[in-house]
Design an enzyme around this catalytic site. Structure first.
Site, PDB file in Angstrom:
ATOM      1  N   HIS A 100      -7.771  -5.350  -1.080  1.00  4.61           N
ATOM      2  CA  HIS A 100      -6.530  -4.763  -0.593  1.00  4.61           C
ATOM      3  C   HIS A 100      -5.681  -5.753   0.193  1.00  4.61           C
ATOM      4  O   HIS A 100      -4.463  -5.660   0.199  1.00  4.61           O
ATOM      5  CB  HIS A 100      -6.869  -3.554   0.277  1.00  4.61           C
ATOM      6  CG  HIS A 100      -5.715  -2.628   0.501  1.00  4.61           C
ATOM      7  ND1 HIS A 100      -5.092  -1.953  -0.520  1.00  4.61           N
ATOM      8  CD2 HIS A 100      -5.067  -2.264   1.647  1.00  4.61           C
ATOM      9  CE1 HIS A 100      -4.128  -1.198  -0.026  1.00  4.61           C
ATOM     10  NE2 HIS A 100      -4.078  -1.382   1.277  1.00  4.61           N
ATOM     11  N   SER A 143       0.841  -1.192   0.000  1.00  4.64           N
ATOM     12  CA  SER A 143       0.000   0.000   0.000  1.00  4.64           C
ATOM     13  C   SER A 143       0.884   1.254   0.000  1.00  4.64           C
ATOM     14  O   SER A 143       1.652   1.452  -0.927  1.00  4.64           O
ATOM     15  CB  SER A 143      -0.963  -0.052   1.196  1.00  4.64           C
ATOM     16  OG  SER A 143      -1.995   0.892   1.062  1.00  4.64           O
ATOM     17  N   ASP A 190     -10.009  -3.973  -5.065  1.00  2.00           N
ATOM     18  CA  ASP A 190      -9.413  -3.147  -4.019  1.00  2.00           C
ATOM     19  C   ASP A 190      -9.972  -1.730  -4.070  1.00  2.00           C
ATOM     20  O   ASP A 190      -9.778  -1.022  -5.059  1.00  2.00           O
ATOM     21  CB  ASP A 190      -7.894  -3.118  -4.209  1.00  2.00           C
ATOM     22  CG  ASP A 190      -7.157  -2.449  -3.062  1.00  2.00           C
ATOM     23  OD1 ASP A 190      -7.806  -1.790  -2.227  1.00  2.00           O
ATOM     24  OD2 ASP A 190      -5.922  -2.585  -3.005  1.00  2.00           O
TER      25      ASP A 190
END
Length: 701
Positions: free
Chosen positions: A673, A552, A638
């Protein structure tokens, strides 16, 4: 990066005869902002109908990349399988949590042998049959993805409200189960994105739903037995950058409606027995001021950074909640991270010079703390599951880079720690085989950056050994020096494993975080590179022998450091990487963008923010140079880092890079995610990444 002939012997030839990778089309696309025109020929990889993703060309490219990934990794599948079995062997298959009392019941969770998901159990304190509250394996059966979100048992222990996501898109569906009959109530709430808090009479609960932009801008009340369409909206947030959350205070007499962004917060309180009452506003929002509250006997305990980034503790009466009186002043050495009230004492958690601390304070002597002592010089510790207001024994969690996760009970009166459970590693674990250190390395501006390292006994600091370097460096999120069974697969093959506590996290306090965001963002990238160079200088490894990973915002870090210092890295893992920073921050319709501006800057309105983000955004700074071997992952569903960010980055890298090193893009087509769900499926993904690292660094598998 060196050319092929200059590669060290352990890397030569390892990427020979790779199949031809997919090539993404380029299609003319340009835009102008603040007088700067930018060409983005891979912009088409964002499906114009997002969040619906059905564009045939987009899907074809992602599938082609996935097929390439499978082809390239196929020869290494035996290594993946070997590492997977190692990792699986370190996990107790019938793992269960330590039971904890809450009211008239004791609750715990447990896996069954071979199970991917937990089952939730309870039994009466007074004795009686064990009850199965929720069967995650049954709920997940036949689904490619499953995640349990909120889980809340009513105060009278009759009802369970829980939320599930079966796509990875993080739009949860709330269901309500009558635990006395085992049947579900007819009402179902779609699109939820919050916690669930029951009212004290158990007539209903508070929650929040995500709007079209995946932003929770509301708090609602659902009354059992009534249509969801009749739910009452208790609060609606007007600022598109703020998110709304619901919670309850420790005494369960008050329900919190909190709203805020990354730098500002605002709290309202509702009596738990009357959710339709007029909320009590604790203190109106003030930009840059964060605060959270708990309550004891009519007094609010307010944890805030209003006068110092180290935070302080104030009190206020419920009658005059915005009149704050300092109880514990900020300290230059102690970073106060949280406060929790119990009936007879309150707990202050924080970090002293970067190490976790737990302190018990009596209400009649609030400035005289009773610290819980821990045995090692470097560790991670924190409060565990402590659901009851009247507790005299506290549940505490502890681990270090060499000590498996441990659950303690701490007797407040005697100060005794009782070990309840130590993480079991069925295949065996000998802590004496490993060493750990916490060192400091000077960044280029002279700042001393802490580094936590674990390595095998006998590790030679002669520059010959491989090293895995990890960091995150954003949102004030600290990476604790904790334990990892997966990490052992690297340590047992001669790696050292280092965590760089770089600026952007709050490892050394909130100022440490502030010094790595907005116009100081490059400190984060520089710290990481300088730690790597310092470790090389100290003989821990050498250039090209460092593997590194980030997820991320940590993936943004990976993108920045392969642009700036590609020669340092032997293998780079970038999971769901936030790399198309400029385009994302320019798109106010994306789910997270308005709420992210306090973290990165608003390039729409601020020309300086535009120029700064453009200067480091990994996608925008890909150039014609050699790059290290790259393993990139994304999730089609995501909502946090949209799938096209890693896809566009991979496509641009393929077109620009001048080396023969492997570049892989793997998109989870049915996940979000967090990657694949299920404890064993996630292990297999970790095994793939470890195998990639061993392959690229030439370490025997």
């Amino acid at each position: 990066m060196h050319d092929g002939s200059a590669l060290p012997p352990y890397m030569r030839g390892m990427n020979d005869a790779l199949p031809t990778p997919p090539v993404a089309d380029t299609r003319p696309h340009r835009f102008t902002t603040h007088g700067v025109t930018i060409d983005d020929p891979w912009a088409w990889l964002k499906d114009p109908n997002y969040p619906e993703i059905g564009d045939k060309d987009v899907l074809a490219y992602l599938e082609a990349e996935n097929a390439y990934f499978e082809t390239v990794m196929a020869p290494h599948q035996p290594l993946v399988d070997r590492i997977y079995e190692e990792m699986k062997g370190r996990i107790k298959e019938d793992e269960s949590s330590v039971p904890q009392k809450d009211g008239d019941w004791v609750y715990w969770t447990a896996f069954e042998t071979g199970g991917q998901y937990r089952k939730w159990w309870r039994k009466p304190v007074a004795g009686g049959d064990v009850e199965l509250l929720l069967d995650e394996p049954a709920l997940a059966e036949g689904k490619e993805y499953f995640r349990l979100g909120a889980f809340a048992v009513s105060n009278n222990a009759r009802y369970l409200a829980y939320a599930i996501d079966d796509s990875g898109a993080e739009r949860f569906e709330v269901r309500i189960k009558d635990l006395t009959t085992g049947e579900h109530l007819p009402e179902v709430i779609p699109g939820m994105l919050s916690d669930i808090v029951w009212t004290s009479d158990d007539a209903g609960f508070l929650y929040g739903v995500a709007n079209e932009q995946w932003r929770t801008d509301n708090a609602r009340f659902h009354r059992l037995g009534t249509p969801v369409a009749d739910d009452v909206e208790l609060y609606k947030e007007a600022d598109e950058g703020y998110r709304v959350a619901v919670a309850e205070l420790s005494s369960r007499e008050w329900i919190v409606i909190g709203t805020g962004d990354h730098v500002t917060s605002e709290v309202r309180l509702l009596p738990a027995d009357n959710p339709l009452a007029e909320p009590i506003l604790v203190a109106a929002r003030k930009e840059g001021r964060e605060y959270d509250v708990d309550e004891h006997d009519g007094t609010l305990f307010i944890h805030t950074n209003d006068v110092d980034p180290q935070f302080r503790l104030c009190t206020a009466s419920l009658d005059t909640p915005d009149e704050w009186h300092e109880l514990i002043a900020p300290s230059p050495h102690f970073y106060m991270t949280g406060v929790e009230c119990f009936r007879d004492f309150f707990i202050v958690e924080g970090r002293e010079d970067g190490l976790d601390q737990i302190a018990i304070h009596r209400y009649d002597a609030p400035t005289v703390p009773q610290r819980i002592s821990f045995p090692e010089a470097s560790y991670a510790a924190g409060m565990g599951d402590n659901p009851e207001y009247a507790m005299d024994v506290l549940r505490v969690g502890y681990e270090s880079m060499v000590t498996p996760g441990t659950v303690y009970d701490y007797d407040v009166a005697s100060g005794a720690l009782t070990t309840l459970k130590v993480q079991e590693i069925p295949s065996g674990y000998d802590a004496d085989k490993y060493r750990t250190e916490r060192i400091k390395i000077a960044a280029r501006d002279g700042t001393q950056v802490p580094v936590s390292i674990v390595y095998p006994a006998g590790f030679k600091k002669d520059g010959s050994q491989p090293l895995f370097l990890y960091a995150y460096g954003a949102y004030g999120y600290a990476i604790p020096p904790g334990f990892s069974t997966g990490r052992l697969s690297l340590l047992d093959r001669g790696f050292a494993y280092a965590i760089a506590h770089i600026r952007g996290g709050d490892d050394l306090g909130q100022q440490w975080y502030l010094d790595g965001k907005l116009d100081k963002r490059e400190n984060t990238f520089n710290d990481f590179v300088d730690v790597a160079r310092g470790l090389i200088a100290d003989g821990w490894t050498s250039a090209g022998r460092i593997a590194t990973a980030g997820r991320s915002a940590g993936g943004e870090l990976m993108g920045a450091i392969v642009n700036s210092d590609p020669e340092l890295w032997g293998a780079v893992i970038a999971d769901v990487p936030f790399v198309d920073v400029l385009n994302t921050m320019l798109d106010a319709e994306l789910p997270l963008t308005p709420g992210e501006w306090p973290e990165w800057g608003n390039p729409i309105e601020d020309e300086k923010a535009f120029a700064l983000i453009r200067s480091y955004s990994p996608y925008d700074n890909v150039t014609a140079q050699n790059y290290p071997p790259l393993f990139i992952s994304g999730g089609l569903n995501d909502p946090r880092v949209t799938y096209w960010e890693p896809a566009k980055w991979a496509a641009k890298l393929r077109a620009a890079k001048t080396d023969g090193n492997v570049l892989l893009l793997k998109t989870n087509m049915g996940a979000g995610h967090g990657g694949k769900s299920g404890r064993f499926e996630s292990l297999r993904e970790a095994a793939e990444e470890h195998a990639f690292v061993l392959w690229q660094l030439g370490v025997a598998g």
